[in-house]
Design a protein around this motif. Structure first.
Motif, short mmCIF file in Angstrom:
data_model
loop_
_atom_site.label_atom_id
_atom_site.label_comp_id
_atom_site.label_asym_id
_atom_site.label_seq_id
_atom_site.Cartn_x
_atom_site.Cartn_y
_atom_site.Cartn_z
N ASN A 24 0.77 -1.22 -0.07
CA ASN A 24 0.02 -0.18 0.09
C ASN A 24 0.86 1.33 -0.27
OD1 ASN A 24 -2.07 1.99 0.41
ND2 ASN A 24 -3.29 0.71 1.63
N GLY A 134 -11.78 4.49 8.60
CA GLY A 134 -10.57 4.09 9.19
C GLY A 134 -10.51 4.35 10.68
N PRO A 151 -4.97 5.46 8.29
CA PRO A 151 -4.91 4.90 9.38
C PRO A 151 -4.90 3.09 9.88
CG PRO A 151 -6.86 5.98 9.32
CD PRO A 151 -6.39 6.31 8.07
N ILE A 152 -5.79 2.49 8.94
CA ILE A 152 -5.77 1.28 9.16
C ILE A 152 -4.98 0.38 7.97
CG2 ILE A 152 -8.13 1.14 10.40
CD1 ILE A 152 -9.49 0.34 7.86
N ASN A 156 -6.70 -6.06 7.60
CA ASN A 156 -7.48 -6.32 6.18
C ASN A 156 -8.82 -6.30 6.44
OD1 ASN A 156 -8.00 -8.93 7.65
ND2 ASN A 156 -5.84 -9.70 7.19
N ARG A 157 -9.56 -6.82 5.50
CA ARG A 157 -11.06 -6.66 5.40
C ARG A 157 -11.76 -7.68 6.20
NH1 ARG A 157 -12.47 -8.24 -0.52
NH2 ARG A 157 -10.46 -7.22 -1.13
N PRO A 176 -15.58 -5.11 0.82
CA PRO A 176 -15.20 -3.70 1.17
C PRO A 176 -16.39 -2.59 1.19
CG PRO A 176 -13.54 -4.49 -0.05
CD PRO A 176 -14.62 -5.58 0.11
N ARG A 255 -1.77 15.78 -4.03
CA ARG A 255 -1.04 14.78 -4.99
C ARG A 255 0.06 13.94 -4.05
NH1 ARG A 255 -1.70 19.56 -8.37
NH2 ARG A 255 -2.23 18.97 -10.60
N GLN A 260 -4.11 12.55 -5.91
CA GLN A 260 -5.29 13.31 -6.45
C GLN A 260 -4.84 14.61 -6.47
OE1 GLN A 260 -7.36 11.95 -2.82
NE2 GLN A 260 -9.04 12.16 -4.15
N ASP B 182 -9.92 3.26 2.59
CA ASP B 182 -9.44 2.76 3.97
C ASP B 182 -9.21 1.30 3.96
OD1 ASP B 182 -8.67 5.33 4.99
OD2 ASP B 182 -10.51 5.36 6.26
N VAL B 183 -10.21 0.48 3.29
CA VAL B 183 -10.38 -0.82 3.67
C VAL B 183 -9.38 -1.50 2.33
CG1 VAL B 183 -11.45 -3.03 3.64
CG2 VAL B 183 -12.71 -0.90 4.41
N GLU B 184 -8.26 -1.88 2.64
CA GLU B 184 -7.21 -2.51 1.79
C GLU B 184 -6.78 -1.71 0.72
OE1 GLU B 184 -8.03 -6.61 0.83
OE2 GLU B 184 -8.35 -7.20 3.09
N ILE B 188 -13.93 2.70 -2.83
CA ILE B 188 -15.40 2.81 -2.59
C ILE B 188 -15.89 3.99 -2.77
CG2 ILE B 188 -17.25 1.81 -1.15
CD1 ILE B 188 -15.73 -0.39 -2.04
#
Lengths: 462, 202
Positions: A24, A134, A151-152, A156-157, A176, A255, A260, B182-184, B188
């Motif tokens: 990530n 998060g 933050p998270i 994982n999901r 998600p 950015r 973004q 935020d999720v993985e 969304i």
């Protein structure tokens, strides 16, 4: 075997978490690189300009903070000042109690993490709900954010689905989109019930008093749409001269943080809602928090106060990618945290004095920083301070013997010759605990001690 | 509180006093923060539409096309404020139309139109303000939000929009639908705000 705490943390990290954090972060770095390079011929010039704007701002903080205060007053906002984290918490609960507010919605704010606001509000019987997806998950898990912007990143999901199930937000479902929809409908009730919304601020324009808030989810906007009181917690260093400076800063922030051009919602607030409007706060309070920032301003590390909390230095840092945010044991992780956290720790500096050493000084953090903070230089200054204050220094071999050798030419010559014996010794088998972590991943070249001195001599005699 | 204020200002002043010199305020060259692809002579409206669509904001210039889109979205209750009779009748053909946003209807209203204060071509952003937008919640809570942007109020750049900032306690730039990763890191849309963001240029 004494080792650096950050390294130990990295080694104990679950491999799945480590991969998630690594991938990530690396994706964030690539996105930043591609948009900044695609949109600007000379992005480094823009970063240097932004750095100068921020350096100028903090070096004229006395003027700009006073101007911001006046501008906010002029637009009907109440302005408060808090020296310590405790003062800031007291200021928030004081305002809430005077307004008869029992329920609060909060949008993501690093300074509220810094002062442990939620714990304080809980002791006063005030319900405070984090609304960023998060941060909400962090809150229900009793966890801590591991990244300034994401933050998270360490969850994982499946972790999240289990937390939602436990909190009664529905049966286990790790899709998600379902997670997000459930948060949407849960949060909606919270916004509408809340008496007050608490936010931070990304910038404050001294000229107009405008607080600038950026989010992608729209949660800060909701915090300022439904409740009747708005409280903004703002570090004193967030002040900039004028709205015009935002053209540079906002173009770099989105950015650098998430790749973004602009975050979805960029909100400018300098007072309570327009009279007669059905939604929006009737009262606005801005609390300017020092919490050792003026101490940092007095130190030789004041450049760190330029930081606009984009998280780009975390994403690019090889140490952060391996160790994740919790290894930094403080609110601000990564390279910026390695500088800021020990400085914010005050008397507890020594407890975090290892952080500036958890770096190879590769300089990537400085190269991506939108405000061009010389982080490696600041890390060196803090290493020096740690040394002067005799902070514990695990992982650093004792240098006393080397110092003795290096300060006597005679001993040095003898050691250079004698050390040829090292070529015959299996170094990785030596019982030298300090050297083993090094030697495990490195092989030394053949020892040819003394040849430099011979070469020097032959040069002189020529 | 006044003592806290004095303490902070005096700490700041004593922190800055020993500095041999202070960084001067840099001059921001005109266009310093503009992307290299920006063409100053570009048609603002065309650029706005292109950038807005790139960030996920649907753009309409024809009210009936906009209404058709809402119909395909199965919208059942629409908030259309004020004297926008044409829109009211277009939406009235397939949905219940109300002209004020009431909190009690937060779960029922699934689309709302609100007038915008302007737009930014460079970033494809819609500008809302307290003055222009009758209700902050109406522009935020429904799944579909359609901002009414006047063609003459499109600024070319972010810097231009900042220079023309309306004198309003609350201004917000909306650049696409509400989103999270935020999720993985999975994107969304529609977290707290609209999952479908649109604008009707008039």
């Amino acid at each position: 075997m004494p080792e650096q705490k950050v390294e130990l943390f990295a080694r104990r990290l679950d491999p799945g978490v480590q991969k998630a954090v690594h991938d990530n972060s690396a994706a964030g770095t690539l996105k930043r690189y591609s948009i900044l390079g695609g949109d600007y011929d000379t992005p480094d010039e823009l970063r240097r300009l932004a750095g100068q704007i921020r350096q100028h701002s903090i070096e004229h903080l006395d003027t700009y903070l006073e101007q911001a205060e006046k501008s906010l007053h002029r637009h009907g906002a109440h302005v408060h000042f808090a020296v310590t984290a405790e003062d800031a918490c007291q200021a928030v609960s004081g305002i809430l109690e005077r307004a008869g507010a029992r329920k609060v919605v909060k949008s993501k704010s690093m300074i509220s993490e810094e002062i442990h606001l939620n714990d304080h509000l809980a002791t006063r019987g005030i319900e405070s709900v984090e609304t960023d997806l998060g941060e909400y998950i962090i809150q229900i898990d009793g966890d801590h954010p591991s990244h300034i912007v994401k933050p998270i990143i360490h969850k994982n999901r499946r972790d999240i689905a289990r937390s939602f199930e436990r909190e009664g937000l529905g049966d286990y479902n790790d899709d998600p989109e379902t997670i997000t929809r459930r948060a949407r409908s849960f949060m909606r009730r919270k916004y509408l019930e809340a008496d007050a919304g608490i936010t931070g601020a990304n910038f404050v324009s001294a000229e107009s008093g405008r607080l600038v808030l950026v989010t992608n989810e729209g949660n800060s906007r909701f915090c300022l749409a439904a409740p009747r009181v708005h409280i903004a917690l703002v570090g004193i260093e967030k002040v900039i001269p004028s709205d015009a400076d935002l053209a540079v800063l906002l173009n770099l922030l989105g950015r650098s943080a998430t790749g973004q051009q602009l975050t979805v919602y960029t909100e400018f607030i300098n007072g309570p809602a327009l009279t007669g409007r059905p939604s929006g706060p009737r009262e606005m309070h801005v609390i300017f928090v020092d919490n050792r920032r003026s101490e940092i301003l007095a130190s030789d590390c004041r450049e760190i106060l330029r930081c606009i909390r984009c998280g780009a230095c975390l994403n690019v840092c090889p140490v952060y990618r391996q160790a994740s945010g919790h290894a930094y044991r403080s609110v601000y992780p990564g390279p910026v945290g390695a500088v800021l956290s020990p400085l914010l720790a005050g008397k507890k500096f020594k407890e975090l004095a290892d952080l500036p050493k958890a770096s190879s000084l590769c300089g990537a953090c400085n190269e991506v920083c939108p405000v061009d903070i010389p982080i490696p230089d600041l890390l060196l200054k803090l290493r020096n301070r740690g040394h002067e204050e005799h902070a514990p220094s695990p992982g650093t071999p004792p240098m006393g013997a080397f110092a003795m050798l290096a300060s006597s030419p005679l001993l040095w010559r003898a050691a250079m010759q004698g050390s040829r014996a090292m070529n015959l010794v299996p170094l990785d088998k030596l019982p030298l605990p300090y050297l083993q972590p090094w030697l495990k991943t490195r092989t030394l070249p053949e020892w040819r001690g003394g040849s430099f001195r011979r070469w020097m001599k032959s040069r002189h005699s020529r | 509180m006044s003592t806290a204020r004095e303490n902070i200002f005096s700490s700041i002043r004593s922190a800055l006093a020993p500095l041999p010199s202070r960084t001067p305020r840099p001059e921001i060259p005109p266009g310093a923060a503009e992307p290299c692809w920006l063409d100053r002579s570009a048609d603002k409206m065309a650029l706005f539409v292109q950038r807005a669509e790139a960030t996920g904001t649907r753009c309409f210039t024809d009210p009936s096309a906009c209404a058709d889109w809402l119909r395909t979205q199965n919208v059942s209750k629409v908030c259309v404020p004020g004297p926008l009779e044409r829109l009211k009748s277009l939406c009235g053909a397939f949905a219940e139309v109300v002209d004020t946003y009431r909190r009690a209807d937060v779960d029922d209203i699934d689309a709302a139109f609100t007038p915008a204060a302007g737009a930014i071509a460079e970033s494809g952003s819609i500008i809302l303000s307290d003055e222009s937008t009758p209700d902050r919640l109406a522009a935020l809570a429904p799944w579909h939000h359609i901002a009414l942007v006047s063609r003459s109020e499109i600024h070319l750049t972010i810097a231009d929009a900042l220079a023309a900032h309306p004198d309003d306690p609350n201004v917000i730039w909306v650049t696409g639908p509400s989103k999270t990763a935020d999720v993985e890191g999975i994107l969304i849309q529609g977290v707290h705000g609209p999952g479908a963001q649109a604008c009707l240029i008039v």
